[in-house]
Design an enzyme around this catalytic site. Structure first.
Site, PDB file in Angstrom:
ATOM      1  N   SER A  13      87.396   3.377 121.542  1.00 49.82           N
ATOM      2  CA  SER A  13      87.148   4.497 120.629  1.00 49.82           C
ATOM      3  C   SER A  13      87.774   5.753 121.211  1.00 49.82           C
ATOM      4  O   SER A  13      87.395   6.196 122.303  1.00 49.82           O
ATOM      5  CB  SER A  13      85.645   4.706 120.458  1.00 49.82           C
ATOM      6  OG  SER A  13      85.425   6.014 119.956  1.00 49.82           O
ATOM      7  N   MET A  42      83.813  12.057 111.821  1.00 46.78           N
ATOM      8  CA  MET A  42      82.450  12.585 111.665  1.00 46.78           C
ATOM      9  C   MET A  42      82.496  13.929 110.948  1.00 46.78           C
ATOM     10  O   MET A  42      83.396  14.734 111.201  1.00 46.78           O
ATOM     11  CB  MET A  42      81.799  12.784 113.030  1.00 46.78           C
ATOM     12  CG  MET A  42      81.761  11.532 113.885  1.00 46.78           C
ATOM     13  SD  MET A  42      80.836  11.844 115.405  1.00 46.78           S
ATOM     14  CE  MET A  42      81.156  10.305 116.285  1.00 46.78           C
TER      15      MET A  42
END
Ligand code: DX5
Ligand code: ZN
Length: 228
Positions: A13, A42
């Site tokens: 990630s 996000m």
């Protein structure tokens, strides 16, 4: 993307990468053995943190030679699907908790030619994906509450992974896990049935673009542990 396979995939990630050097970071993790590149989007609304949007995903795209695995932690999802398709995502994963019409979302994702993923927060029962199995290419089981890297793995999620794997049977659906995956927890999730392991801090810890061999050692350690 290549044909479906259930072999182990390590997906670093880039939430744990140097945000000022995404291109170089992506090239470094791929050169060091990453199978997929996991990209965490996000919005500061669905989760209490903000990262980046489709423009940054598009900027990273030319550096990704493997698979660009985009995890949306945003709500709503539907208005942004085309933007992420245009940005070049291979897999686009939406949370089942992100809106009332997840079927529509998954069909819209597939409609663009991307693979469709659905993610489950830790508090969401596995049964939530049972009606969706014909509409997904991947189910992502969150093993932390989404929003931040470096959190502690939630062990009760192991039963959920195993139940999901049994529910999937022979269907060509990846089981991905995300959150707190390291060399200690990788064997647990692999044994429970996960084939795609996202790891942020455990891959990037101690390394850098200039010391990329550390990424390689970290990826190799997770992979070896998962295969035991
Ligand atoms: C968390 C993100 C993860 C995160 C994982 O909300 O979806 O992908 O980067 O980080 P680690 O591996 O450090 O738990
Ligand atoms: Zn993620």
């Amino acid at each position: 993307m290549t044909a479906f396979d259930r072999t182990l995939k390590i997906a670093p990630s880039i939430l744990s990468a140097d945000f000022a050097a995404f291109g170089a970071e992506v090239r470094a993790i791929e050169a060091q053995g990453a199978d997929w590149v996991h990209v965490d989007v996000m919005d500061g609304h669905f989760v209490p943190n903000i990262t980046f949007g489709p423009q940054l995903v598009r900027a990273i795209r030319p550096h990704v030679k493997t698979v660009m695995d985009v995890h949306l932690m945003i709500a709503p999802v539907d208005p942004y699907i085309d933007a992420f398709a245009d940005a070049g995502a291979d897999i686009l994963t939406a949370h089942v908790e992100a809106g009332p019409h997840i079927h529509r979302t998954l069909q819209a994702i597939r409609g663009t030619g991307m693979k469709a993923g659905v993610a489950l927060n830790p508090g969401t029962p596995v049964e939530a994906v049972a009606p969706l199995l014909d509409d997904v290419d991947l189910v992502l089981v969150m093993t932390v509450n989404p929003g931040f890297g470096g959190q502690k793995f939630l062990h009760p999620m192991l039963d959920k992974i195993a139940a999901l794997r049994a529910m999937i049977g022979d269907r060509e659906i990846h089981v991905e896990v995300d959150g707190g995956v390291d060399a200690k927890t990788a064997p647990l999730v692999a044994r429970a049935g996960a084939d795609a392991l996202v790891a942020g801090s455990a891959v990037f810890r101690g390394g850098s673009v200039k010391a990329a061999s550390v990424y390689g050692e970290n990826i190799a350690a997770i992979r070896a542990a998962a295969q035991t």
